[in-house]
Write a protein that holds these residues in place. Sequence first.
Motif, short mmCIF file in Angstrom:
data_model
loop_
_atom_site.label_atom_id
_atom_site.label_comp_id
_atom_site.label_asym_id
_atom_site.label_seq_id
_atom_site.Cartn_x
_atom_site.Cartn_y
_atom_site.Cartn_z
N GLN A 58 40.49 -63.15 -8.32
CA GLN A 58 39.70 -64.29 -7.82
C GLN A 58 39.58 -64.23 -6.31
OE1 GLN A 58 41.08 -68.09 -9.23
NE2 GLN A 58 40.94 -67.48 -11.40
N ALA A 59 40.70 -63.88 -5.66
CA ALA A 59 40.66 -63.77 -4.21
C ALA A 59 39.75 -62.62 -3.78
CB ALA A 59 42.08 -63.56 -3.67
N VAL A 60 39.78 -61.50 -4.53
CA VAL A 60 38.93 -60.37 -4.20
C VAL A 60 37.46 -60.74 -4.36
CG1 VAL A 60 38.23 -58.06 -4.92
CG2 VAL A 60 40.65 -58.61 -4.68
N PHE A 61 37.11 -61.40 -5.48
CA PHE A 61 35.72 -61.78 -5.71
C PHE A 61 35.26 -62.84 -4.72
CE2 PHE A 61 36.40 -60.47 -10.36
CZ PHE A 61 35.89 -59.22 -10.11
N ARG A 62 36.16 -63.77 -4.39
CA ARG A 62 35.80 -64.82 -3.44
C ARG A 62 35.50 -64.21 -2.08
NH1 ARG A 62 40.12 -67.43 -3.79
NH2 ARG A 62 39.49 -68.69 -5.59
N SER A 63 36.32 -63.23 -1.70
CA SER A 63 36.08 -62.57 -0.43
C SER A 63 34.82 -61.70 -0.48
CB SER A 63 37.30 -61.72 -0.05
OG SER A 63 37.06 -61.02 1.15
N ALA A 64 34.57 -61.09 -1.65
CA ALA A 64 33.41 -60.21 -1.78
C ALA A 64 32.10 -60.97 -1.70
CB ALA A 64 33.49 -59.42 -3.08
N PHE A 65 32.10 -62.21 -2.25
CA PHE A 65 30.85 -62.98 -2.30
C PHE A 65 30.75 -64.00 -1.17
CE2 PHE A 65 31.29 -61.59 -6.74
CZ PHE A 65 30.08 -60.93 -6.87
N GLU A 74 26.03 -54.99 9.97
CA GLU A 74 26.88 -53.91 10.45
C GLU A 74 27.32 -53.08 9.25
OE1 GLU A 74 27.57 -53.04 13.46
OE2 GLU A 74 26.62 -54.74 14.48
N SER A 75 26.71 -51.91 9.05
CA SER A 75 27.03 -51.07 7.89
C SER A 75 28.48 -50.59 7.94
CB SER A 75 26.08 -49.88 7.82
OG SER A 75 26.17 -49.10 9.02
N GLY A 76 28.97 -50.33 9.13
CA GLY A 76 30.35 -49.88 9.25
C GLY A 76 31.33 -50.94 8.76
N MET A 77 31.08 -52.19 9.11
CA MET A 77 31.95 -53.28 8.68
C MET A 77 31.84 -53.52 7.18
SD MET A 77 31.61 -56.05 11.77
CE MET A 77 32.77 -57.13 10.95
N MET A 78 30.65 -53.31 6.63
CA MET A 78 30.47 -53.50 5.19
C MET A 78 31.29 -52.47 4.41
SD MET A 78 26.38 -54.28 5.06
CE MET A 78 26.37 -54.24 3.27
N LEU A 79 31.22 -51.22 4.85
CA LEU A 79 31.99 -50.19 4.17
C LEU A 79 33.49 -50.42 4.32
CD1 LEU A 79 29.89 -47.01 5.10
CD2 LEU A 79 29.98 -48.19 2.89
N GLN A 80 33.89 -50.84 5.50
CA GLN A 80 35.31 -51.12 5.71
C GLN A 80 35.78 -52.27 4.84
OE1 GLN A 80 36.21 -52.07 9.77
NE2 GLN A 80 38.44 -52.19 9.42
N ARG A 81 34.94 -53.29 4.72
CA ARG A 81 35.31 -54.43 3.88
C ARG A 81 35.34 -54.04 2.40
NH1 ARG A 81 32.10 -60.22 3.94
NH2 ARG A 81 33.64 -61.41 2.68
N LEU A 82 34.39 -53.20 1.98
CA LEU A 82 34.36 -52.74 0.59
C LEU A 82 35.61 -51.91 0.27
CD1 LEU A 82 32.86 -52.45 -2.09
CD2 LEU A 82 31.70 -50.45 -1.15
#
Length: 385
Positions: A58-65, A74-82
């Motif tokens: 739930q925490a992962v999905f909440r952070s993802a959405f 920022e594509s770099g930040m998106m990949l890092q977050r993923l």
Amino acid sequence: MAEESDLDRTENATPKRLEQAREEGQVARSRELTTFALLLTGFGGLYAMAGTVSANFQAVFRSAFTFDRAAGFESGMMLQRLSLLAFHGALTILPILAACMAVALFSPMALGGFIISGKPLGFNFNRMNPISGLGKMFSGQSLATLGFAFAKSVLVGGVAMLVMRHYRDAALGLGGESLNTGLGHALQMVANTCIWIIASMLVLVVLDVPYQLWQHAKKLRMTKEEIKREFKESEGDPFIKGKIRQQQREMARRRMMAQVPLADVIVTNPTHYAVALQYQDGAMRAPRLVAKGADLVAARIREIAAEHNIPMLESPPLARALFQHTELNQEIPAGLYGAVAEVLAWVYQLRRWHQDGNGNAPDAPADLTVPPELEIPARGAGSLA
């Protein structure tokens, strides 16, 4: 010919054959046991860690959405977050995956034990032979495996269909429930379905494990000729072993004959047996038997004794008792101390007479006393002696 050969294999595998099979990687294995253990471990892990897994995802999905407009460009930040979210998700189920990996590694050892063999990886032309491959496709074992797979599909599929049919009305009613309530009921139905499917797999394990053990034992069965050949290889050819034993006896006899010149006296039967005794005052606790023999060996002992001027005394009862109750290089029995002491006393007197050269030779002892428990009847009485 193959069928006749299989019919001839009526004997259980010997320990040596079983050990050879293990070295070649041939051990009993049950795929159904491994599958059941994996399903049980995976479901048990999810059920035991349901709260933790649910909270973490739930925490992962909440952070993802949860989107940050600045970070969205920022594509770099998106990949890092993923990558970070994927790491947290993998870390959540890592204990379950580790448990499943351990079960997948160790559950096959439940039947055949732990074994490491490189022989199954070696090149074998028979594996590339299309004729033998076709034979294996239509063999009894392949047909049994196919039938078992069909029965497994029917059993597991039938159980799953019955469980889903049981929950049909409840599944249709999920649409009228709230999200949290409906999700809880749906997970409960899924869990119950998994429990019934795993329980049906247990039936397959109970049937497959004895079958695999029986099939493995049947595969390793041997013919009577193979067992005889293995016995000869392990124990040695009887003719060669007989020759070796004969040579060993000859060597032992030669060593024994070499001790005769060191003896103090030879007690004879007079012809059937000869026993050589030695006694060293202060070095031996009691007289010791250094050589003994019957018939031809006894005659040879007497010949050597005559060549070396060893005194010989004819005393059949004492010779039989010494021969029967005393082994080579062993002290004489305590019950014969008195009789042997008289013999040795005569030997010492005989030596002094030879040295002095005066008077008459000492009389040889007669009627030597042998205890009743050590008496051996003469050959005519039906005894070994």
